[in-house]
Design a protein around this motif. Structure first.
Motif, PDB file in Angstrom:
ATOM      1  N   LEU A   1      25.004  17.358  -1.553  1.00 34.48           N
ATOM      2  CA  LEU A   1      24.199  17.651  -2.737  1.00 34.48           C
ATOM      3  C   LEU A   1      22.945  18.424  -2.347  1.00 34.48           C
ATOM      4  CD1 LEU A   1      23.523  17.349  -5.738  1.00 34.48           C
ATOM      5  CD2 LEU A   1      22.506  15.131  -5.217  1.00 34.48           C
ATOM      6  N   ILE A   2      22.256  17.947  -1.310  1.00 29.19           N
ATOM      7  CA  ILE A   2      21.040  18.616  -0.866  1.00 29.19           C
ATOM      8  C   ILE A   2      21.358  20.030  -0.386  1.00 29.19           C
ATOM      9  CG2 ILE A   2      19.139  18.553   0.786  1.00 29.19           C
ATOM     10  CD1 ILE A   2      18.991  16.418  -1.397  1.00 29.19           C
ATOM     11  N   GLU A   3      22.447  20.184   0.390  1.00 27.59           N
ATOM     12  CA  GLU A   3      22.827  21.506   0.878  1.00 27.59           C
ATOM     13  C   GLU A   3      23.178  22.448  -0.270  1.00 27.59           C
ATOM     14  OE1 GLU A   3      22.940  23.136   3.786  1.00 27.59           O
ATOM     15  OE2 GLU A   3      21.819  21.471   4.627  1.00 27.59           O
ATOM     16  N   GLU A   4      23.819  21.900  -1.321  1.00 30.79           N
ATOM     17  CA  GLU A   4      24.186  22.726  -2.470  1.00 30.79           C
ATOM     18  C   GLU A   4      22.948  23.278  -3.165  1.00 30.79           C
ATOM     19  OE1 GLU A   4      25.864  24.488  -5.866  1.00 30.79           O
ATOM     20  OE2 GLU A   4      26.534  24.138  -3.810  1.00 30.79           O
ATOM     21  N   VAL A   5      21.959  22.425  -3.381  1.00 33.86           N
ATOM     22  CA  VAL A   5      20.732  22.880  -4.039  1.00 33.86           C
ATOM     23  C   VAL A   5      19.988  23.866  -3.147  1.00 33.86           C
ATOM     24  CG1 VAL A   5      18.532  22.176  -5.065  1.00 33.86           C
ATOM     25  CG2 VAL A   5      20.548  20.725  -5.334  1.00 33.86           C
ATOM     26  N   LYS A   6      19.950  23.596  -1.837  1.00 27.61           N
ATOM     27  CA  LYS A   6      19.296  24.520  -0.913  1.00 27.61           C
ATOM     28  C   LYS A   6      19.977  25.879  -0.931  1.00 27.61           C
ATOM     29  CE  LYS A   6      17.129  21.517   2.570  1.00 27.61           C
ATOM     30  NZ  LYS A   6      17.112  21.178   3.998  1.00 27.61           N
ATOM     31  N   SER A   7      21.309  25.866  -1.006  1.00 28.71           N
ATOM     32  CA  SER A   7      22.048  27.126  -1.041  1.00 28.71           C
ATOM     33  C   SER A   7      21.682  27.920  -2.290  1.00 28.71           C
ATOM     34  CB  SER A   7      23.554  26.840  -1.023  1.00 28.71           C
ATOM     35  OG  SER A   7      24.294  28.031  -1.146  1.00 28.71           O
ATOM     36  N   LYS A   8      21.582  27.241  -3.428  1.00 31.06           N
ATOM     37  CA  LYS A   8      21.206  27.920  -4.675  1.00 31.06           C
ATOM     38  C   LYS A   8      19.782  28.462  -4.595  1.00 31.06           C
ATOM     39  CE  LYS A   8      24.286  25.395  -7.804  1.00 31.06           C
ATOM     40  NZ  LYS A   8      24.362  24.459  -8.949  1.00 31.06           N
ATOM     41  N   LEU A   9      18.884  27.689  -3.972  1.00 27.64           N
ATOM     42  CA  LEU A   9      17.502  28.141  -3.833  1.00 27.64           C
ATOM     43  C   LEU A   9      17.414  29.350  -2.908  1.00 27.64           C
ATOM     44  CD1 LEU A   9      15.706  24.687  -3.582  1.00 27.64           C
ATOM     45  CD2 LEU A   9      15.285  26.410  -5.336  1.00 27.64           C
ATOM     46  N   ASN A  10      18.201  29.341  -1.838  1.00 30.99           N
ATOM     47  CA  ASN A  10      18.215  30.488  -0.927  1.00 30.99           C
ATOM     48  C   ASN A  10      18.728  31.736  -1.626  1.00 30.99           C
ATOM     49  OD1 ASN A  10      17.136  29.768   1.598  1.00 30.99           O
ATOM     50  ND2 ASN A  10      18.975  28.642   2.147  1.00 30.99           N
ATOM     51  N   TYR A  11      19.784  31.579  -2.413  1.00 30.39           N
ATOM     52  CA  TYR A  11      20.333  32.721  -3.147  1.00 30.39           C
ATOM     53  C   TYR A  11      19.326  33.227  -4.178  1.00 30.39           C
ATOM     54  CZ  TYR A  11      23.480  35.578  -5.945  1.00 30.39           C
ATOM     55  OH  TYR A  11      24.053  36.627  -6.618  1.00 30.39           O
ATOM     56  N   ASP A  12      18.641  32.296  -4.828  1.00 33.22           N
ATOM     57  CA  ASP A  12      17.620  32.656  -5.815  1.00 33.22           C
ATOM     58  C   ASP A  12      16.499  33.449  -5.142  1.00 33.22           C
ATOM     59  OD1 ASP A  12      16.342  32.148  -8.585  1.00 33.22           O
ATOM     60  OD2 ASP A  12      14.812  31.427  -7.192  1.00 33.22           O
ATOM     61  N   PHE A  13      16.080  33.009  -3.950  1.00 32.66           N
ATOM     62  CA  PHE A  13      15.044  33.725  -3.208  1.00 32.66           C
ATOM     63  C   PHE A  13      15.546  35.100  -2.779  1.00 32.66           C
ATOM     64  CE2 PHE A  13      12.920  34.706   0.882  1.00 32.66           C
ATOM     65  CZ  PHE A  13      11.624  34.816   0.409  1.00 32.66           C
ATOM     66  N   TYR A  14      16.805  35.149  -2.423  1.00 38.37           N
ATOM     67  CA  TYR A  14      17.445  36.406  -2.012  1.00 38.37           C
ATOM     68  C   TYR A  14      17.362  37.438  -3.139  1.00 38.37           C
ATOM     69  CZ  TYR A  14      21.417  39.253  -0.298  1.00 38.37           C
ATOM     70  OH  TYR A  14      22.231  40.261   0.129  1.00 38.37           O
ATOM     71  N   ILE A  15      17.654  37.012  -4.373  1.00 39.65           N
ATOM     72  CA  ILE A  15      17.566  37.902  -5.531  1.00 39.65           C
ATOM     73  C   ILE A  15      16.116  38.343  -5.752  1.00 39.65           C
ATOM     74  CG2 ILE A  15      17.829  38.049  -8.038  1.00 39.65           C
ATOM     75  CD1 ILE A  15      20.458  38.197  -6.593  1.00 39.65           C
ATOM     76  N   GLY A  16      15.195  37.385  -5.662  1.00 38.88           N
ATOM     77  CA  GLY A  16      13.783  37.718  -5.856  1.00 38.88           C
ATOM     78  C   GLY A  16      13.278  38.713  -4.831  1.00 38.88           C
ATOM     79  N   LYS A  17      13.749  38.585  -3.589  1.00 39.69           N
ATOM     80  CA  LYS A  17      13.290  39.487  -2.550  1.00 39.69           C
ATOM     81  C   LYS A  17      13.888  40.884  -2.713  1.00 39.69           C
ATOM     82  CE  LYS A  17      11.985  39.295   2.285  1.00 39.69           C
ATOM     83  NZ  LYS A  17      12.241  38.714   3.604  1.00 39.69           N
ATOM     84  N   ILE A  18      15.111  40.966  -3.228  1.00 37.20           N
ATOM     85  CA  ILE A  18      15.693  42.272  -3.542  1.00 37.20           C
ATOM     86  C   ILE A  18      14.830  42.991  -4.578  1.00 37.20           C
ATOM     87  CG2 ILE A  18      17.604  43.407  -4.757  1.00 37.20           C
ATOM     88  CD1 ILE A  18      19.495  41.508  -3.335  1.00 37.20           C
ATOM     89  N   ILE A  19      14.437  42.263  -5.618  1.00 35.31           N
ATOM     90  CA  ILE A  19      13.603  42.854  -6.674  1.00 35.31           C
ATOM     91  C   ILE A  19      12.261  43.291  -6.097  1.00 35.31           C
ATOM     92  CG2 ILE A  19      12.378  42.374  -8.833  1.00 35.31           C
ATOM     93  CD1 ILE A  19      14.744  40.493  -9.543  1.00 35.31           C
ATOM     94  N   ARG A  20      11.675  42.443  -5.240  1.00 34.36           N
ATOM     95  CA  ARG A  20      10.364  42.757  -4.667  1.00 34.36           C
ATOM     96  C   ARG A  20      10.413  43.931  -3.691  1.00 34.36           C
ATOM     97  NH1 ARG A  20       7.694  38.945  -0.172  1.00 34.36           N
ATOM     98  NH2 ARG A  20       9.083  40.246   1.079  1.00 34.36           N
ATOM     99  N   ASP A  21      11.384  43.904  -2.759  1.00 38.77           N
ATOM    100  CA  ASP A  21      11.379  44.858  -1.644  1.00 38.77           C
ATOM    101  C   ASP A  21      12.163  46.132  -1.919  1.00 38.77           C
ATOM    102  OD1 ASP A  21       9.915  42.993  -0.302  1.00 38.77           O
ATOM    103  OD2 ASP A  21      11.556  42.256   0.932  1.00 38.77           O
TER     104      ASP A  21
END
Length: 481
Positions: free
Chosen positions: A417-437
């Protein structure tokens, strides 16, 4: 904005010379003005990159001096402090780990990759040892692939061909077994080791805190490690100052881009009306669907945008980002008001690194019946209201997944469960960084599709692999410097 809701900006970019479009010659001028702005941006960006590379080379040279004073034990000591890793490291392995210079983690939409960087050593020829994991984001964090590599050992130096075969370096071997179930077991075990290195060795959130304590009280048993850490902090501090100066130079370029895209001002050597030979230019202001087109031309962002989202994103006027501290930043999406979808002038998303659970969005004030993140179901609820359920939408980006470690209903023993949420958070950050950079600084190149041209000057914008370690490392320390 309403005047051009039926047109496709991407069509304008690709087919401006079509005589059947008649009267849209002025859009060509506006896009050329935008391209000139992008060229100015690239000149500043190239200078910033050159400066950053010089800083990194100088820092790396200093690192090598420090390593000669005893930092060679640094990564080995960190790994041996974690019980599950210490059990994997044999006495023979320690000799090879003396030459380990760095470990980096690169997150991807489907997993992560570990890179172990080694100096020249008497054990193997490889300078980098890698291990890549691919997973499925579901109710259970299922590992679908664990790709290692064959280490090129020097003759008689293989640490994996010993009598008992025990060695940490077996971690880099591709998992091989007689049955699919046994292969899956090996991949799951390797993933456990890899995620431990990622979360407890690379993402050591106590590193900066410990260093600040050492700086205050001047207590440190290993002065070389102290200097190593201090050098890293100073490098990040100076890097932040260079970035701030660079962003200040970008500011007038972004302001001009905003004006052209939204038809606030005329721009260029000649007045637009005279270039358009009449008042035809007044029929459409600005550049239609600029941000929607730029985002849709990025293959990953295009997957996040549904057909229904497109109509709302046509009202997007600008995207901005602001550094908070260290690797933390905030995105702002500025929308035209009024629009038929929601009341907000600005939608925000904030990432506070290295604590992933601190990612925050905003509440979208949807107009009645216009919520794009929910769809109506057939039938009525007990209180005679139409039932809805969540659905795919780009606007879910503003309601990020949460890792509520203090909630009573969380099963702290459920690692999946913890790994699943972390994976979603990492992907969410990945999208945010694409928009930023990528999107914000190079929006014009994405709009015109120049970013997609192979071999062009913007070809590097197509690379979707990111190294998160620089954003996370010592973020809290930078805040307090």
């Amino acid at each position: 904005m309403d005047d051009h809701m039926g047109h496709s900006a991407q069509d304008y970019v690709l087919d401006l010379d079509n005589p059947q479009r008649g009267g849209r010659e002025y859009l060509k001028y506006r896009i050329e003005d935008l391209k000139n702005l992008q060229r100015k941006h690239k000149t500043i960006e190239d200078h910033f990159h050159k400066t950053s590379i010089g800083m990194k080379e100088e820092t790396d040279a200093t690192y090598k001096i420090l390593e000669g004073e005893g930092v060679a034990q640094f990564w080995l000591s960190k790994m041996k402090n974690i019980e599950v890793l210490a059990q994997k490291i044999t006495q023979l392995d320690e000799g090879a780990f003396q030459h380990l210079r760095n470990i980096l983690c690169t997150e991807t939409p489907t997993g992560f990759k570990l890179d172990f960087f080694f100096d020249s050593n008497p054990y193997f020829k490889d300078s980098v040892l890698t291990k890549t994991f691919q997973t499925i984001r579901g109710n259970k964090h299922e590992v679908t692939n664990a790709t290692g590599m064959e280490i090129e050992w020097y003759l008689g130096k293989s640490l994996t061909d010993t009598d008992n075969g025990d060695s940490f370096f077996n971690f880099f071997k591709p998992p091989v077994a007689d049955t699919a179930e046994e292969v899956q077991t090996l991949m799951d075990h390797d993933y456990f080791i890899g995620s431990t290195i990622r979360d407890k060795i690379i993402d050591n959130k106590d590193l900066a805190k410990d260093l600040l304590q050492e700086l205050r009280f001047f207590r440190h048993s290993n002065y070389t490690v102290y200097k190593h850490r201090l050098l890293r902090l100073r490098y990040l501090e100076v890097g932040a100052q260079v970035e701030a100066a660079c962003l200040n130079l970008y500011k007038p370029i972004y302001e001009k881009r905003y004006e052209i895209v939204n038809g606030i001002t005329k721009f260029g050597e000649k007045d637009e009306v005279s270039r358009d030979k009449g008042d035809e230019a007044n029929k459409e202001k600005g550049v239609p669907e600029f941000w929607l087109t730029a985002m849709k031309n990025h293959k990953l962002l295009a997957q996040e945008i549904t057909k229904h989202d497109e109509e709302a994103l046509k009202y997007l006027k600008d995207i901005k980002w602001y550094r908070i501290y260290g690797g933390s930043f905030r995105l702002e999406f500025v929308f035209q008001q009024p629009n038929p979808y929601f009341e907000n002038d600005v939608l925000t998303k904030s990432y506070k690194r290295p604590l992933m659970e601190k990612t925050t969005g905003c509440v979208i004030k949807w107009h009645h019946g216009k919520d794009l993140t929910h769809k109506f179901l057939e039938g009525m609820s007990k209180n005679s209201k139409r039932m809805t359920k969540s659905c795919e939408s780009f606007f879910n980006f503003f309601n990020p997944p949460q890792l509520c470690l203090h909630e009573k209903h969380i099963d702290y023993n459920d690692g999946y469960l913890i790994e699943e949420v972390k994976s979603k958070l990492n992907y969410d950050f990945y999208i945010g960084k694409i928009i930023r950079d990528k999107i914000i600084p190079h929006a014009i190149s994405w709009f015109t599709r120049e970013a997609l041209e192979p071999g062009g000057e913007f070809e590097d914008l197509q690379d979707d692999w990111y190294d998160y370690s620089d954003d996370d490392e010592d973020a809290e320390a930078i805040k307090n410097l």
